[in-house]
Design an enzyme around this catalytic site. Sequence first.
Site, mmCIF file in Angstrom:
data_model
loop_
_atom_site.group_PDB
_atom_site.id
_atom_site.type_symbol
_atom_site.label_atom_id
_atom_site.label_comp_id
_atom_site.label_asym_id
_atom_site.label_seq_id
_atom_site.Cartn_x
_atom_site.Cartn_y
_atom_site.Cartn_z
ATOM 1 N N ASP A 27 -34.394 -67.513 8.736
ATOM 2 C CA ASP A 27 -33.324 -67.129 7.345
ATOM 3 C C ASP A 27 -34.338 -67.275 5.919
ATOM 4 O OD1 ASP A 27 -31.234 -66.233 8.647
ATOM 5 O OD2 ASP A 27 -29.893 -68.069 8.319
ATOM 6 N N HIS A 31 -30.278 -65.052 1.869
ATOM 7 C CA HIS A 31 -29.210 -64.758 2.739
ATOM 8 C C HIS A 31 -27.860 -65.377 2.508
ATOM 9 C CE1 HIS A 31 -27.301 -63.607 6.615
ATOM 10 N NE2 HIS A 31 -27.431 -65.063 7.001
#
Length: 183
Positions: A27, A31
């Site tokens: 990630d 995000h």
Amino acid sequence: VLTDIAKGDTVTLSTLHATVHLGAHADGPNHYSRRGPAIDQRPLEPYLGPCRVVTAAVQPGSRVTGDDLRDLPDPPDVHRVLIRTGTFPDPTDWNEDFAGLDPKLVDHCARRGIKLIGIDTPSVDLFDDSKLLSHKRFLAHDMAILEGIVLRDVPDGLYELIALPLPLVGFDASPVRAVLRST
């Protein structure tokens, strides 16, 4: 396939249309935060180096706590931890009741110098956690996240982790080919 050698084209050219959160992935903080850096702006160091694989015996739909990781040395002997929950047993068959991480566990790991936590589920948060409580703790500590890693046949222990994200400019994640080498 855009072009195909078998059909007389000079080369085979494949296409891929998918989310970057498919399978094992890293990630990017953008995000889960408007001001977070994209995955191409993250340093590679957290995704490469010694790690410890640990099992957390938790129920589906629950959060992994510090009590579930009693086998994790304190202080930690490495800066990367991969957690097997077994609550997302088949990555090809979606289930919503996978385990996540307790935000307090993220804080606890950060205080002990952990720079990356990986988990064998699609998210470090529970499926229905719209506040992304654990993601926010990763952001607060500038820690790296690996999600969707397959640890089914990996014994607990020390390994070398190789899970480099692609430098996808502006993207909120990157697929990785997570590899563990015995040390």
